[in-house]
Design a protein around this motif. Structure first.
Motif, PDB file in Angstrom:
ATOM      1  N   MET A 103       0.833  -1.204   0.000  1.00 56.44           N
ATOM      2  CA  MET A 103       0.000   0.000   0.000  1.00 56.44           C
ATOM      3  C   MET A 103       0.873   1.262   0.000  1.00 56.44           C
ATOM      4  O   MET A 103       0.510   2.260  -0.606  1.00 56.44           O
ATOM      5  N   THR A 104       2.011   1.203   0.665  1.00 59.26           N
ATOM      6  CA  THR A 104       2.929   2.344   0.658  1.00 59.26           C
ATOM      7  C   THR A 104       3.474   2.572  -0.744  1.00 59.26           C
ATOM      8  O   THR A 104       3.557   3.707  -1.225  1.00 59.26           O
ATOM      9  N   MET A 105       3.828   1.476  -1.417  1.00 59.79           N
ATOM     10  CA  MET A 105       4.317   1.612  -2.794  1.00 59.79           C
ATOM     11  C   MET A 105       3.210   2.119  -3.719  1.00 59.79           C
ATOM     12  O   MET A 105       3.476   2.922  -4.614  1.00 59.79           O
ATOM     13  N   LEU A 106       1.989   1.648  -3.503  1.00 59.28           N
ATOM     14  CA  LEU A 106       0.865   2.152  -4.299  1.00 59.28           C
ATOM     15  C   LEU A 106       0.669   3.643  -4.057  1.00 59.28           C
ATOM     16  O   LEU A 106       0.438   4.412  -4.997  1.00 59.28           O
ATOM     17  N   PRO A 128      -1.445   5.606   8.110  1.00 62.10           N
ATOM     18  CA  PRO A 128      -1.485   4.229   8.610  1.00 62.10           C
ATOM     19  C   PRO A 128      -2.887   3.645   8.804  1.00 62.10           C
ATOM     20  O   PRO A 128      -3.146   2.529   8.370  1.00 62.10           O
ATOM     21  N   GLY A 129      -3.797   4.332   9.428  1.00 61.35           N
ATOM     22  CA  GLY A 129      -5.137   3.780   9.648  1.00 61.35           C
ATOM     23  C   GLY A 129      -5.899   3.548   8.351  1.00 61.35           C
ATOM     24  O   GLY A 129      -6.559   2.524   8.167  1.00 61.35           O
ATOM     25  N   VAL A 130      -5.793   4.498   7.459  1.00 64.94           N
ATOM     26  CA  VAL A 130      -6.482   4.383   6.169  1.00 64.94           C
ATOM     27  C   VAL A 130      -5.846   3.283   5.333  1.00 64.94           C
ATOM     28  O   VAL A 130      -6.538   2.513   4.665  1.00 64.94           O
ATOM     29  N   ARG A 131      -4.532   3.183   5.398  1.00 63.15           N
ATOM     30  CA  ARG A 131      -3.805   2.167   4.624  1.00 63.15           C
ATOM     31  C   ARG A 131      -4.275   0.762   4.992  1.00 63.15           C
ATOM     32  O   ARG A 131      -4.526  -0.064   4.124  1.00 63.15           O
ATOM     33  N   GLU A 132      -4.413   0.474   6.311  1.00 61.14           N
ATOM     34  CA  GLU A 132      -4.855  -0.853   6.733  1.00 61.14           C
ATOM     35  C   GLU A 132      -6.285  -1.125   6.296  1.00 61.14           C
ATOM     36  O   GLU A 132      -6.618  -2.234   5.879  1.00 61.14           O
ATOM     37  N   ARG A 133      -7.146  -0.129   6.382  1.00 62.48           N
ATOM     38  CA  ARG A 133      -8.541  -0.333   5.957  1.00 62.48           C
ATOM     39  C   ARG A 133      -8.636  -0.620   4.465  1.00 62.48           C
ATOM     40  O   ARG A 133      -9.390  -1.483   4.035  1.00 62.48           O
ATOM     41  N   ILE A 134      -7.867   0.116   3.673  1.00 65.97           N
ATOM     42  CA  ILE A 134      -7.881  -0.118   2.219  1.00 65.97           C
ATOM     43  C   ILE A 134      -7.341  -1.510   1.915  1.00 65.97           C
ATOM     44  O   ILE A 134      -7.896  -2.243   1.089  1.00 65.97           O
ATOM     45  N   ALA A 135      -6.259  -1.911   2.592  1.00 64.27           N
ATOM     46  CA  ALA A 135      -5.669  -3.233   2.356  1.00 64.27           C
ATOM     47  C   ALA A 135      -6.650  -4.342   2.724  1.00 64.27           C
ATOM     48  O   ALA A 135      -6.789  -5.336   1.998  1.00 64.27           O
ATOM     49  N   LYS A 136      -7.351  -4.187   3.853  1.00 61.85           N
ATOM     50  CA  LYS A 136      -8.335  -5.197   4.256  1.00 61.85           C
ATOM     51  C   LYS A 136      -9.490  -5.271   3.266  1.00 61.85           C
ATOM     52  O   LYS A 136      -9.947  -6.356   2.907  1.00 61.85           O
ATOM     53  N   ALA A 137      -9.961  -4.104   2.817  1.00 67.67           N
ATOM     54  CA  ALA A 137     -11.065  -4.099   1.854  1.00 67.67           C
ATOM     55  C   ALA A 137     -10.652  -4.749   0.534  1.00 67.67           C
ATOM     56  O   ALA A 137     -11.397  -5.538  -0.050  1.00 67.67           O
TER      57      ALA A 137
END
Length: 195
Positions: A103-106, A128-137
């Motif tokens: 997600m960081t690379m994206l 960080p919080g948004v990154r984890e939510r996007i990755a989970k979705a």
């Protein structure tokens, strides 16, 4: 009534494949419109500075994420090698290790793409919080697609793709290796050519 007219059995085009080109075109038009608004309000030099800054920031983010991923890989390889030398079986890394690099690379890639909306989306991928939510979705969506494609595994999805395309025919057969059968006159090794 017409006879002899071939009927098409081609699979229907998915909705996502139909909508995606329109969404990309709308995104590009919106990006250009926003850049012209900013250029009218703040000037062309400001737009250039924003685009250049986004590109440089994206490159730095991708470089850092790549280094972190490489460091995690080398640390994992060292730990596995140490366990093997101690006579233990290497174990899989814990699930949370190295998460967020993709997600960081994206996010860095989106920052490098010219445009203000892509910059905002890239910055959201770095929080960080948004990154984890996007990755989970994205993970849930990917799992649902794989489960819907076949038997619920990635291999099942590839098996379904192999069976259905291009014409849907499956040819049953048997693999015969050369070493299984008798050697013929042409199967013997040839002597080397000498001048």
């Amino acid at each position: 009534m017409m006879t002899g007219v071939p009927t098409s059995t081609a699979p229907k085009r998915s909705r996502a494949r139909s909508v995606l080109p329109l969404a990309v075109a709308a995104w590009v038009v919106l990006e250009i419109w926003l850049l012209t608004l900013v250029a009218e309000a703040a000037g062309g030099l400001t737009v250039f500075a924003l685009l250049a800054g986004g590109f440089v920031l994206g490159a730095v983010v991708i470089k850092r994420a790549g280094r972190r991923a490489f460091k995690n890989l080398t640390d994992g390889m060292r730990q596995a090698q140490a366990r093997m030398q101690a006579g233990e079986m290497p174990t899989a890394p814990p699930p949370g290790r190295g998460s967020g690099n993709a997600m960081t690379m994206l996010g860095g890639l989106l920052l490098m793409v010219p445009g203000l909306l892509s910059d905002v989306a890239g910055l959201l991928c770095l929080v960080p919080g948004v990154r984890e939510r996007i990755a989970k979705a994205l993970g849930r969506t990917f799992e649902r697609r794989i489960a819907a494609a076949g038997s619920g595994s990635l291999g099942g999805a590839f098996q379904q793709a192999r069976i259905r395309y291009p014409d849907g025919k499956v040819v049953q057969g048997e693999v015969i290796r050369e070493e299984d059968g008798p050697a013929g006159p042409y199967d013997r090794p040839r002597p080397p050519l000498t001048p």
